[in-house]
Design a protein around this motif. Structure first.
Motif, PDB file in Angstrom:
ATOM      1  N   LYS A 282       0.813  -1.317  -0.196  1.00 41.04           N
ATOM      2  CA  LYS A 282       0.082   0.076   0.043  1.00 41.04           C
ATOM      3  C   LYS A 282       0.845   1.261  -0.104  1.00 41.04           C
ATOM      4  CE  LYS A 282      -3.378   2.511   2.714  1.00 41.04           C
ATOM      5  NZ  LYS A 282      -3.944   2.670   4.158  1.00 41.04           N
ATOM      6  N   PRO A 285      -1.277   7.535   1.597  1.00 34.67           N
ATOM      7  CA  PRO A 285      -1.609   8.981   1.217  1.00 34.67           C
ATOM      8  C   PRO A 285      -0.441   9.994   1.172  1.00 34.67           C
ATOM      9  CG  PRO A 285      -3.280   7.864   2.672  1.00 34.67           C
ATOM     10  CD  PRO A 285      -2.044   7.220   2.795  1.00 34.67           C
ATOM     11  N   ASN A 286      -0.611  11.077   0.585  1.00 34.59           N
ATOM     12  CA  ASN A 286       0.299  11.831   0.127  1.00 34.59           C
ATOM     13  C   ASN A 286       1.792  11.724   0.103  1.00 34.59           C
ATOM     14  OD1 ASN A 286      -1.722  13.935   0.806  1.00 34.59           O
ATOM     15  ND2 ASN A 286      -1.674  13.359   2.946  1.00 34.59           N
ATOM     16  N   VAL A 306      -4.812   2.875  -8.473  1.00 37.50           N
ATOM     17  CA  VAL A 306      -4.790   4.024  -7.832  1.00 37.50           C
ATOM     18  C   VAL A 306      -6.243   4.196  -6.980  1.00 37.50           C
ATOM     19  CG1 VAL A 306      -4.490   6.736  -8.043  1.00 37.50           C
ATOM     20  CG2 VAL A 306      -3.266   5.203  -9.491  1.00 37.50           C
ATOM     21  N   VAL A 307      -6.019   4.279  -5.898  1.00 36.31           N
ATOM     22  CA  VAL A 307      -7.252   4.244  -4.914  1.00 36.31           C
ATOM     23  C   VAL A 307      -7.857   5.796  -4.888  1.00 36.31           C
ATOM     24  CG1 VAL A 307      -8.009   4.004  -2.597  1.00 36.31           C
ATOM     25  CG2 VAL A 307      -6.308   2.386  -3.572  1.00 36.31           C
ATOM     26  N   ASN A 308      -6.762   6.771  -4.741  1.00 35.50           N
ATOM     27  CA  ASN A 308      -7.059   8.102  -4.653  1.00 35.50           C
ATOM     28  C   ASN A 308      -6.283   9.069  -5.484  1.00 35.50           C
ATOM     29  OD1 ASN A 308      -7.502  10.674  -3.880  1.00 35.50           O
ATOM     30  ND2 ASN A 308      -8.718  10.034  -2.084  1.00 35.50           N
ATOM     31  N   GLU A 309      -6.716   9.460  -6.481  1.00 33.11           N
ATOM     32  CA  GLU A 309      -6.006  10.187  -7.657  1.00 33.11           C
ATOM     33  C   GLU A 309      -5.446  11.603  -6.472  1.00 33.11           C
ATOM     34  OE1 GLU A 309      -4.867   9.714 -10.260  1.00 33.11           O
ATOM     35  OE2 GLU A 309      -6.154   8.204 -11.153  1.00 33.11           O
ATOM     36  N   GLU A 310      -6.191  12.268  -5.905  1.00 27.09           N
ATOM     37  CA  GLU A 310      -5.921  13.457  -5.132  1.00 27.09           C
ATOM     38  C   GLU A 310      -4.469  13.130  -4.223  1.00 27.09           C
ATOM     39  OE1 GLU A 310      -7.690  17.043  -2.505  1.00 27.09           O
ATOM     40  OE2 GLU A 310      -8.950  15.657  -3.453  1.00 27.09           O
ATOM     41  N   THR A 311      -4.816  12.029  -3.246  1.00 28.39           N
ATOM     42  CA  THR A 311      -3.866  11.860  -2.264  1.00 28.39           C
ATOM     43  C   THR A 311      -2.756  10.902  -2.529  1.00 28.39           C
ATOM     44  OG1 THR A 311      -5.081   9.953  -1.200  1.00 28.39           O
ATOM     45  CG2 THR A 311      -5.588  12.062  -0.703  1.00 28.39           C
ATOM     46  N   LYS A 312      -2.954  10.582  -3.953  1.00 29.69           N
ATOM     47  CA  LYS A 312      -1.917   9.652  -4.399  1.00 29.69           C
ATOM     48  C   LYS A 312      -1.789   8.011  -3.717  1.00 29.69           C
ATOM     49  CE  LYS A 312       0.862  13.131  -6.158  1.00 29.69           C
ATOM     50  NZ  LYS A 312       2.317  13.711  -6.104  1.00 29.69           N
ATOM     51  N   GLU A 313      -2.853   7.895  -2.978  1.00 28.84           N
ATOM     52  CA  GLU A 313      -3.183   6.499  -2.176  1.00 28.84           C
ATOM     53  C   GLU A 313      -3.112   5.542  -3.323  1.00 28.84           C
ATOM     54  OE1 GLU A 313      -5.489   4.246   1.210  1.00 28.84           O
ATOM     55  OE2 GLU A 313      -5.961   6.568   0.648  1.00 28.84           O
TER      56      GLU A 313
END
Length: 362
Positions: A282, A285-286, A306-313
């Motif tokens: 994993k 985030p960030n 990619v789980v979250n495009e904004e946080t890059k998770e």
């Protein structure tokens, strides 16, 4: 031997930091290498002056800043360039550099991970630097700085080993362990392939080797039975006169030995049942790692979700063998990545982290 050839020979000696350039040593070198018998001190001093003129033409304004570009230490009786990056002549001509680059491009199969392209680019950078200094003032710093990998430990064994690999010849090695108390062991077998690898500490040569014993009548290498030996721990290589039949299986491809490992070090000898397995990582985030992982995959089996495009998770999945190099890579970026599975890999990482914390306990 004409004057330019002599100047180039002395120039090359000046580039060798271990060679003491003075009349006696140069005269001896020219006699041994070029059979130049009558070489007087007057000729030597004339050649040094000729080199000064050549380097002055190549770097027309550098003398204003540094003074004479070739200096003489009277106490040590030694001539040197005032800077390590100076040379009266390019070490290779443009034509020679181009030819070498073409040969490397034609033999890309000898390299992995696009390393051949990197060598070609280095040669072209050298060629460009050489051509630019002919027309421009030399900077007080290099315009291009290439990675200096240094000497390869064990390289003195390289030629003999490559000859035996190409000739499918059985050899006997004297191999010593890494610790100072290790005793050299005699190992017989078939050399398979030379692997160059940078493990982050240094770059070295490694020998992929099929070990044999006295009872073997047929030498038949198999991928899982191969072992990896560091050349810098091989003390001697001796070709054996052996009448055993060598049978290379039709589908035998030693490159597959490294296919599912992270790096090059495997545990296949100590663990005959070693296999690759799914590893899930994993990316927290960030993190800053995601774009690099997307562009430069950790392994050819890599899949990224990619789980979250904004946080890059993100979730990274690999089909890979678990080894110390994989654990070390995870620990290096432990702030940004976490092992999800398998559990035994999680436990390895936790154990290493706990040990590291204990070293810092007050």
């Amino acid at each position: 031997m004409n004057t330019i050839e002599k100047l180039k020979a002395i120039n090359n000696l000046l580039l060798q930091t271990a060679f003491i350039v003075n009349y006696d040593n140069v005269a001896e070198h020219l006699l041994e290498v070029y059979d130049l018998e009558k070489y007087s001190k007057r000729s030597f001093l004339r050649d040094i002056q000729g080199l000064k003129e050549e380097i002055g033409r190549r770097y027309p304004t550098l003398e204003d800043d540094l003074g004479p570009l070739i200096k003489h230490n009277r106490v040590k009786d030694r001539y040197t360039y005032v800077r390590d990056d100076l040379s009266a002549f390019p070490s290779l001509s443009e034509k020679e550099l181009t030819q070498i680059a073409s040969i490397i491009e034609f033999n890309q199969h000898l390299f992995t991970d696009r390393a051949g392209k990197g060598v070609v680019n280095k040669l072209r950078a050298i060629s460009l630097e050489n051509s630019l200094t002919e027309y421009n003032e030399l900077l007080s710093w290099p315009s291009i700085q290439l990675i200096k990998d240094g000497e390869r430990s064990g390289s003195e064994q390289l030629q003999k080993l490559i000859e035996c690999i190409s000739g499918k010849k059985i050899i006997e090695l004297q191999h010593k362990g890494l610790t100072s108390k290790s005793q050299a062991k005699t190992i017989s077998g078939l050399p398979i392939m030379i692997k160059e690898y940078n493990n982050g500490w240094f770059t070295g040569w490694y020998l992929l080797f099929h070990e044999i014993n006295a009872a073997d009548k047929i030498v038949e290498p198999r991928i899982e039975g191969l072992r990896l030996l560091a050349l810098d721990r091989i003390e001697s290589v001796k070709e054996k006169t052996d009448r055993r039949r060598i049978n290379i299986p039709l589908n035998f491809n030693p490159v597959e030995y490294f296919q599912y490992c992270f790096g090059i070090f495997r545990e296949n000898i100590s663990d005959p049942n070693l296999t690759h397995e799914k590893v899930t990582i994993k990316l927290e985030p960030n993190n800053w790692i995601l774009p690099y992982v997307m562009k430069y995959p950790l392994h050819f089996t890599q899949e990224v979700k990619v789980v979250n495009e904004e946080t890059k998770e993100a979730i990274v999945e690999l089909d890979i063998e678990i080894n110390d190099e994989l654990v070390s890579m995870i620990l290096k970026y432990t702030d940004y990545m976490t092992i999800v599975s398998p559990e035994r890999l999680r436990l390895k990482v936790i154990e290493r982290l706990q040990k590291s914390l204990s070293n810092y306990s007050i």
